[in-house]
Design an enzyme around this catalytic site. Structure first.
Site, PDB file in Angstrom:
ATOM      1  N   SER A   1       0.869  -1.169   0.000  1.00 57.55           N
ATOM      2  CA  SER A   1       0.000   0.000   0.000  1.00 57.55           C
ATOM      3  C   SER A   1       0.902   1.213   0.000  1.00 57.55           C
ATOM      4  CB  SER A   1      -0.868   0.038   1.255  1.00 57.55           C
ATOM      5  OG  SER A   1      -1.519   1.285   1.384  1.00 57.55           O
TER       6      SER A   1
ATOM      7  N   TYR B   1      -3.145   0.531  10.318  1.00 62.02           N
ATOM      8  CA  TYR B   1      -3.002   0.015   8.959  1.00 62.02           C
ATOM      9  C   TYR B   1      -1.590   0.264   8.438  1.00 62.02           C
ATOM     10  CZ  TYR B   1      -4.322  -0.710   4.025  1.00 62.02           C
ATOM     11  OH  TYR B   1      -4.409  -1.153   2.732  1.00 62.02           O
TER      12      TYR B   1
ATOM     13  N   LYS C   1       1.432  -2.231   7.055  1.00 59.04           N
ATOM     14  CA  LYS C   1       1.885  -2.129   5.674  1.00 59.04           C
ATOM     15  C   LYS C   1       3.359  -1.732   5.559  1.00 59.04           C
ATOM     16  CE  LYS C   1      -1.865  -3.390   3.546  1.00 59.04           C
ATOM     17  NZ  LYS C   1      -1.878  -4.593   2.694  1.00 59.04           N
TER      18      LYS C   1
END
Length: 286
Positions: free
Chosen positions: A141, A154, A158
């Site tokens: 990402s 998140y 990532k």
């Protein structure tokens, strides 16, 4: 890796979004497929979209090492080889870092990081033993390049997935392997990752805080203006052909990465992101 026809691809998170687009694109290239996800209905729909390609499906929780080993055993046992491995499954949880529960971190790290690590450990040794060209695509990402407010949990998962991808690529290089690696870093893509709660394990509490509600509004906005998953799949096939390590879906990220590096080298905090379809806060849509 120039030729995909007649080869075998494994795609996790294949029930929707980027995973589904990868599956149908690989099918169009003449590849056989092993598709995995926790959503059996979505898997069946993806398989039906693969046309005449040979397709196997396996309900798999990638955070479970034993489940991923079973996926690998079945793939090699029934398809004979693996040439492209896409560790693509991913989930999203927003909110400020200090409000996130241990369950939130456990879930995101389990899928977004351990899903990649389990895929590497279960498949890569046998892919090396094949002694053929091959490629591993890890869906990271741009949240793994640019940390952002409301998306800390998140981003942590990532950033770690990006480190795993780079370390894997370098390990393969120093051992003389024929395998190559791509770290796919999408920006806003029209997928269902904003509805990750649908696949959150029922035994994990999920009481939404006000900051999580704010993050949900941001990600909904980003995905609404995102690119189509099929565009990402086309870029992935190009990256495999060209043996490209870092794959950005939005060209503007290259300049942003340069600016961020310069800012960090000066000892300063990178500026807060703006919220639009190419913003890292809404990126990495599996």
């Amino acid at each position: 890796m120039r030729e995909l026809s007649g080869k075998v691809a494994v795609v996790t998170g294949a029930a929707s979004g980027i995973g589904r687009a990868l599956a149908t694109r690989f099918a169009a290239e003449g590849m056989s497929l092993m598709l995995a996800d926790v959503d059996p209905g979505g898997l069946a729909e993806t398989a039906a979209l693969a046309g005449d390609a040979k397709v196997l499906t396996q309900v798999t929780d990638v955070s479970d090492a034993a489940a991923v080993r079973h996926l690998a055993n079945r793939t090699f046992g029934e398809l004979g080889a693996v040439h492209v491995l896409c560790n693509n499954a991913g989930v999203f949880q927003g909110g400020h870092l200090w409000t996130r529960s241990e369950e939130d971190f456990s879930w995101l790290l389990g899928v977004n990081l351990w899903g990649v690590l389990h895929g590497i450990r279960a498949f890569v040794p046998r892919m090396i033993e094949q002694d053929t060209e091959g490629h591993i695509v890890n869906t990271v990402s741009v949240a793994g390049l640019f940390a952002a407010p409301w998306f800390g949990t998140y981003s942590v998962s990532k950033y770690a997935a990006l480190a795993a991808s780079q370390s894997l690529a370098q390990d393969l290089a120093v051992t003389g392997s024929k395998l190559r690696v791509t770290a796919l870093c999408p920006g806003g893509v029209k997928t269902r990752i904003n509805d990750s709660a649908r696949v959150r394990p029922p035994d994990l509490s999920n009481l939404r805080s006000s900051d999580e509600t704010e993050s949900q509004e941001i990600i909904d906005h980003v995905l609404e203006g995102g690119i189509e998953p099929s565009q990402v799949a086309d870029l992935v096939v190009e990256a495999i052909h060209e043996e490209r390590f870092l794959l950005l879906t939005h060209p503007e990220y290259a300049d942003r990465l340069r600016r961020q590096t310069e800012t960090l080298l000066s000892g300063r905090l990178p500026p807060l992101p703006t919220i639009d379809a190419a913003d890292p806060a809404g990126s990495g849509r599996e």
